[in-house]
Structures are given as structure tokens and as C-alpha cells.
Design a protein around this motif. Structure first.
Motif: not given
Length: 353
Positions: A96, A230-231, A233-234, A237-238, A241
Motif C-alpha cells: 500500500a 486508510e491505504a 484498509n483498502r 479489504d481487497s 476483510s
């Protein structure tokens, strides 16, 4: 090898974990585990969670755990990311935040997962040599780069940088992410987490495997500015999760909250480390100063590989790390006082013969 493999699989050199033996009656000083086990409150919390609720998915955000960690630093839960051990947190971090046009920088002697992640994700990297006393010189990182990752304390050397040196890196690289991997920070180093408020380019990664005694539960976390989180988490979640199960979440919360057990356990480990270092120097070993729960040692009159092999015949496991600059060294995890006394006795026999 298989014709069905993807090309990247052919190109990988996977990380090699420390030996996890399949039989007992060993003194296991090879993987930096906590010799005292987790807080009793952890076992109670896990037992209480072992109910019909296991049929339900856990909270995908692990909000309660994130809030617990955040509060202890005066931060918001949006500043905390959690994952399945710090290895997973680091894996998401590499993907990320650390892949850029310019190379990623990290030490030449360090956590050997770093080059593995780089090859897996196609990240260009430069390894910066430790100095002659096996320490990181932050001045060597004053060069063009896409990002920096440093373990503090470093592994496998155990040496640590003061917080002032970490802050210099952040000031000198305002446009690059600086990741400080603090797997061993609780054993005598300064955490960089207090700097998160002032430096949006700082991400700090920690684990509950070492000082909290939860290596078997697999819980790690990162602390940083909310856009960095946030990065992560992106990417998470890809990928998955639900990285932390219900037992891991409640166990980690209990471990984090039991500060009395935490302080007693780590103080015992640090005291044993200091006594072991003194005893090993008395046997002629050169021992690097350690702020971790292990020692990195070298004996000028006996090869590390020979000592490793002889100790294994005596049912004592330590870690030998082959490499151009590490082949003469052993990494020895800190066990109980009794285990370390048996190690010293065995070393006296080996060196005497």
C-alpha cells in the motif's frame, strides 16, 4: 517446480521461519518467543468468548481492539490498523505504501522478510550497509528513495536508535513514508508512536507476539496518520476483510489492558538478558548491545555454525543466520533464568572441548 506455476512463483525466494520442532524436551531459544506465556486475563477472555458466537464472523474492523490501543496513546481509532500478526501488517504496508518509482531503503542486515516482500510485490530496493559495529547510521539514508523501512531495535542485531535519530529521518524525508518496525521496542528502546501526531509520513508497526506473549494468537498493528491507515484498509479489504478472529480480538484486548503483567514480564526478560550477556562475555563471546529479547553474539575462537550444531545435540535451539556478514553470529532468544543457565553450562562444555 511445476509447469502450472505462475512466473512470479519461480522467481521467489521465500522467507525461512525459525524451526518449530515437532518434539518436546527442548530449550527453545531460536524464535524470540516470550518464555512466560500470556497474561492469565488473556486465557480468561478467550475462554469466555468460546461460545456459540463462534458461528458468527468477527468485527471486520476490530473496532474495540483498535480503540483500546488508540486510547493508550491519546489517539483516535482511525490512527490504528490491526492485522494477523505484524507480518501481515507489514505485507499490506509494502503493497500500500512502499512501492514507488525510486527504491525502498532498508538495512543490509535486517528482518529477512523485507526483500521477500519486495520481490513478491515488484518493489525496487536498496540495502544500506550497517556500520562496522552493526548499527544503523541514519546519515547513510540521505539519498533519493521512494520510502524507508527500519526495524528499531534492528533484527537480528538487537541494536536500537534513539528517538532523535528517527525524527531526523522524518524531517529529512518529508515526502516519503518512513516505516518503523517496532517488534522488539518494549525491551528497552523508545517507541516512535508519540511522533505520529507531528509527522504525517510516519507509520509505526508493532506486534503482540513478543512482549505480550501472544505469538500463537497472531496479532499485530500499525499506528499512523489516518490517510496511511486508510491505504492499509483498502489493501486489507481487497484481500481478507476478517484478518482477526473473535478469540484473537478479545485476547489481544485483555493482553493490552493487563499492564501489570506486561511490565513484570518484560522487566524479567530484560534482567535475564543483561545477566546472560554478562555470562557470555565471560566465556569470550562478543555480544552486541541489545534492546530486544535476544542477543546477537560471536565467538572469535569457535565458528557459529559449530556452536549451533553442538547446542542442538544438547537439545538447545538457537538461530544461526547464514550470510556474508552474519555467518559468524548466533541469535539467542532470552528464555527463563533456568533455561539460560543450562545454555551457559552447555557453552562451557562446548568451548572447553
Amino acid at each position: 517446480m511445476s509447469r502450472f506455476w505462475s512466473q512470479i512463483v519461480h522467481e521467489l525466494s521465500p522467507y525461512v521461519a525459525g524451526e518449530q520442532p515437532k518434539f518436546g524436551n527442548l530449550i527453545k531459544l531460536n524464535t524470540n518467543e516470550n518464555p512466560y506465556g500470556p497474561s492469565p486475563l488473556v486465557l480468561k477472555a478467550i475462554a469466555a468468548e468460546t461460545t456459540d458466537s463462534l458461528r458468527l464472523y468477527p468485527d471486520p474492523t476490530a473496532l474495540q481492539l483498535r480503540a483500546t490501543i488508540a486510547r493508550s496513546y491519546g489517539l483516535d481509532e482511525s490512527n490504528v490498523f490491526v492485522g494477523n500478526g505484524s507480518d501481515e501488517v507489514l505485507a499490506h504496508t509494502f503493497q500500500a505504501l512502499l512501492k514507488h518509482d525510486a527504491p525502498l531503503l532498508f538495512p543490509d542486515i535486517t528482518y529477512s522478510f523485507y526483500p521477500t516482500y519486495c520481490r513478491l510485490y515488484g518493489i525496487d530496493f536498496d540495502e544500506i550497509a550497517l556500520d562496522d559495529i552493526m548499527s544503523v547510521r541514519t546519515s547513510d539514508y540521505r539519498r533519493n528513495c521512494g520510502a524507508i523501512i527500519l526495524p528499531n531495535p534492528n533484527a537480528p542485531t538487537g541494536t536500537a536508535l534513539p528517538l532523535s535519530e528517527i525524527e531526523k529521518l522524518l524531517i529529512e524525508h518529508p515526502d516519503q513514508v518512513v516505516v518503523i518496525d517496532e517488534a522488539y521496542v518494549d525491551f528497552g528502546a523508545e517507541s516512535a508512536i508519540p511522533l505520529v501526531r507531528n509527522y504525517p509520513n510516519l507509520l509505526v508497526v508493532q506486534t503482540l507476539s513478543k512482549s505480550r506473549g501472544l505469538a500463537g494468537l497472531r496479532v499485530g498493528f500499525a499506528v499512523g496518520e489516518s490517510s496511511l491507515i486508510e491505504a492499509l484498509n483498502r489493501v486489507k479489504d481487497s484481500f481478507n476483510s476478517y484478518p482477526l478472529d473473535r478469540l484473537a480480538i478479545v485476547g489481544a484486548i485483555a493482553a493490552w489492558q493487563d499492564t501489570v503483567w506486561f511490565e513484570e514480564s518484560r522487566n524479567n526478560i530484560m534482567a535475564t538478558r543483561n545477566r546472560l550477556a554478562l555470562s557470555m562475555r565471560g566465556l569470550g563471546f562478543e555480544v552486541l548491545p541489545s534492546s530486544a529479547n535476544f542477543l546477537f553474539v560471536h565467538h572469535p575462537a569457535c565458528s557459529a555454525k559449530e556452536i549451533f550444531t553442538q547446542l542442538r545435540t544438547k537439545a538447545i535451539l538457537v538461530r544461526h543466520l547464514p550470510g556474508e556478514r552474519t555467518n559468524d553470529y548466533l541469535r539467542i532468544s532470552i528464555g527463563t533464568d533456568s533455561e539460560c543457565a543450562k545454555l551457559i553450562s552447555a557453552l562451557q562444555t562446548i568451548l572447553g572441548s
